[in-house]
Design an enzyme around this catalytic site. Structure first.
Site, short mmCIF file in Angstrom:
data_model
loop_
_atom_site.label_atom_id
_atom_site.label_comp_id
_atom_site.label_asym_id
_atom_site.label_seq_id
_atom_site.Cartn_x
_atom_site.Cartn_y
_atom_site.Cartn_z
N ARG A 186 6.86 -2.38 -12.24
CA ARG A 186 5.96 -1.46 -11.53
C ARG A 186 6.26 -1.40 -10.03
O ARG A 186 6.15 -0.35 -9.41
CB ARG A 186 4.51 -1.91 -11.73
CG ARG A 186 4.00 -1.77 -13.16
CD ARG A 186 2.60 -2.38 -13.30
NE ARG A 186 1.70 -1.85 -12.29
CZ ARG A 186 1.05 -0.69 -12.38
NH1 ARG A 186 1.18 0.04 -13.46
NH2 ARG A 186 0.28 -0.28 -11.40
N ASN A 232 -8.20 -2.06 -6.04
CA ASN A 232 -6.81 -2.44 -6.35
C ASN A 232 -6.53 -3.93 -6.18
O ASN A 232 -5.48 -4.43 -6.63
CB ASN A 232 -5.81 -1.61 -5.53
CG ASN A 232 -5.68 -0.17 -5.98
OD1 ASN A 232 -5.44 0.73 -5.19
ND2 ASN A 232 -5.84 0.07 -7.28
N ARG A 275 -4.32 15.10 -6.89
CA ARG A 275 -4.09 13.83 -7.59
C ARG A 275 -2.83 13.96 -8.42
O ARG A 275 -2.70 14.90 -9.21
CB ARG A 275 -5.27 13.42 -8.47
CG ARG A 275 -5.01 12.06 -9.15
CD ARG A 275 -6.23 11.40 -9.72
NE ARG A 275 -5.88 10.06 -10.20
CZ ARG A 275 -6.65 8.99 -10.16
NH1 ARG A 275 -7.86 9.09 -9.68
NH2 ARG A 275 -6.24 7.81 -10.61
N SER A 277 -6.92 1.04 -2.91
CA SER A 277 -8.38 1.15 -3.06
C SER A 277 -9.01 -0.24 -3.01
O SER A 277 -8.34 -1.26 -3.21
CB SER A 277 -8.72 1.84 -4.38
OG SER A 277 -8.60 0.93 -5.46
N LEU A 331 -11.81 10.74 -9.52
CA LEU A 331 -11.72 10.50 -8.07
C LEU A 331 -11.40 9.05 -7.74
O LEU A 331 -10.99 8.75 -6.63
CB LEU A 331 -13.03 10.90 -7.38
CG LEU A 331 -13.18 12.38 -7.05
CD1 LEU A 331 -14.59 12.67 -6.54
CD2 LEU A 331 -12.16 12.81 -6.00
N HIS A 349 6.49 1.48 -6.72
CA HIS A 349 5.83 1.50 -5.41
C HIS A 349 6.84 1.74 -4.29
O HIS A 349 6.56 2.44 -3.32
CB HIS A 349 5.06 0.20 -5.16
CG HIS A 349 3.92 0.00 -6.11
ND1 HIS A 349 3.02 0.99 -6.40
CD2 HIS A 349 3.52 -1.08 -6.84
CE1 HIS A 349 2.12 0.54 -7.27
NE2 HIS A 349 2.41 -0.72 -7.56
N ASP A 379 -0.89 8.66 -7.30
CA ASP A 379 -0.97 7.83 -8.51
C ASP A 379 0.28 7.98 -9.36
O ASP A 379 0.98 9.00 -9.29
CB ASP A 379 -2.23 8.22 -9.30
CG ASP A 379 -2.65 7.13 -10.28
OD1 ASP A 379 -2.22 5.97 -10.12
OD2 ASP A 379 -3.41 7.44 -11.22
N ASN A 397 2.84 5.49 -9.75
CA ASN A 397 4.03 4.70 -9.40
C ASN A 397 4.42 3.75 -10.53
O ASN A 397 5.60 3.62 -10.87
CB ASN A 397 3.76 3.85 -8.16
CG ASN A 397 3.60 4.67 -6.90
OD1 ASN A 397 3.85 5.86 -6.90
ND2 ASN A 397 3.16 4.02 -5.83
N TRP A 454 5.77 5.57 -13.63
CA TRP A 454 7.09 6.12 -13.31
C TRP A 454 8.16 5.04 -13.48
O TRP A 454 9.21 5.26 -14.09
CB TRP A 454 7.07 6.64 -11.87
CG TRP A 454 8.32 7.31 -11.41
CD1 TRP A 454 8.64 8.63 -11.56
CD2 TRP A 454 9.40 6.70 -10.69
NE1 TRP A 454 9.87 8.88 -10.97
CE2 TRP A 454 10.35 7.71 -10.44
CE3 TRP A 454 9.66 5.41 -10.25
CZ2 TRP A 454 11.54 7.47 -9.75
CZ3 TRP A 454 10.85 5.17 -9.57
CH2 TRP A 454 11.77 6.19 -9.32
N GLU A 503 -11.54 21.46 -3.14
CA GLU A 503 -10.86 21.97 -4.32
C GLU A 503 -9.99 20.84 -4.86
O GLU A 503 -9.34 20.13 -4.10
CB GLU A 503 -9.99 23.18 -3.96
CG GLU A 503 -10.79 24.38 -3.52
CD GLU A 503 -11.71 24.91 -4.63
OE1 GLU A 503 -11.31 24.90 -5.80
OE2 GLU A 503 -12.83 25.34 -4.29
#
Ligand code: IPE
Ligand code: IPE
Ligand code: MG
Length: 260
Positions: free
Chosen positions: A45, A80, A200, A77, A207, A49, A32, A34, A37, A219
């Site tokens: 955006r 998305n 993540r 996802s 999640l 990517h 996650d 991108n 950033w 974990e």
């Protein structure tokens, strides 16, 4: 103000890092950040990517070097599709480019590419090239890289329930036989083990519908570092942190000492 955590990339990967007994055998990553950033750098955006795709190559190569058995990357996802058409289009083109352009990296590193999710909804060219890379790499012996594409954890569980119901109606399965093992056997890829470690990037503590069934005892390690800045050293950091975790699975670990 720029986010301090993504300001500078850490130095190159220490090549002496090795996996030890007890380390994760399956690492899953929610890639996650991108978009953030890129925006923080005054760019669109989609630029993020593209940068993120380079991180996929670096991390896949490092997992292959480490001999990690399974790596699962959340690439797109089922939610998305809600993004602007242009962004979805670019993500699909990047996927296509990855499936073709990364064949050499995948083959050179002995990586086995597989997918997780409903590929039917992907553009036909994307699906064809991804499936071609899956076939080409099927007999490799190294890390199994699963790309979660049009993946949703709830949809996966619902699809498993549907197939179980169909088999019950057909008389192949009695309702009393439907236990956790039966559900797991009807998920997208029954050969996939549960992830030991879910990473993540970009700081969100959720999640986002990723591996809902499989991650029940994983974990969780969240870093503020955005995916385009994520490097091999961050992966090592996550694994080192995993070594400090005590996995109790609801039980008691005696080594914790009095009262522990
Ligand atoms: C992750 O980065 C890539 C995908 C979800 C496809 P994002 O695009 O979600 O970036 P942010 O979260 O908006 O920064
Ligand atoms: C999760 O990231 C999906 C992928 C990394 C592919 P999102 O950016 O879509 O998640 P949310 O919307 O912040 O929950
Ligand atoms: Mg995001």
């Amino acid at each position: 103000m720029a986010r301090a955590t993504s300001a500078a990339a850490p130095p190159a990967a220490p090549a002496d890092f090795r996996l030890e007994p007890g380390d994760p055998r399956h690492v899953a990553v929610i890639m996650d950040g991108n978009g953030r950033w890129a925006r923080a750098r005054g760019r669109a955006r989609v630029w993020g990517h593209r940068a993120g795709a380079r991180t996929v190559r670096a991390i896949t190569t490092e997992c292959a070097r480490l001999g990690l058995p399974e790596l699962t990357l959340y690439a797109f996802s089922s939610e998305n599709w809600r993004r602007p058409r242009r962004e979805v289009g670019l993500l699909m083109r990047l996927l296509l480019r990855h499936a073709v352009g990364e064949r050499r990296t995948i083959m050179d590193n002995g990586v086995r590419l597989r997918t997780l999710g409903d590929l039917e909804a992907l553009p036909v060219a994307v699906r064809r090239e991804v499936e071609r890379t899956v076939e080409l790499s099927a007999s490799n012996r190294g890390t199994v890289l699963r790309l979660a594409l049009n993946y949703g954890g709830r949809a996966e569980i619902a699809a498993a329930a549907r197939r179980i119901a169909e088999r019950a109606v057909a008389g192949e399965l009695a309702p009393a036989q439907v236990d956790e093992g039966a559900v797991a056997a009807h998920l997208h890829d029954p050969s996939m083990s549960d992830p030991d470690l879910v990473i993540r990037t970009a700081g969100e503590m959720r999640l986002s519908n990723f591996l809902l069934w499989q991650a029940s005892y994983a974990e969780f390690w969240v870093t503020p570092v955005e995916w385009p800045d994520f490097r091999e050293t961050h992966l090592h950091e996550a694994i080192r942190e995993f070594r400090r975790r005590v996995r109790r699975y609801g039980g008691v670990v005696e080594s914790q000492g009095p009262g522990g």
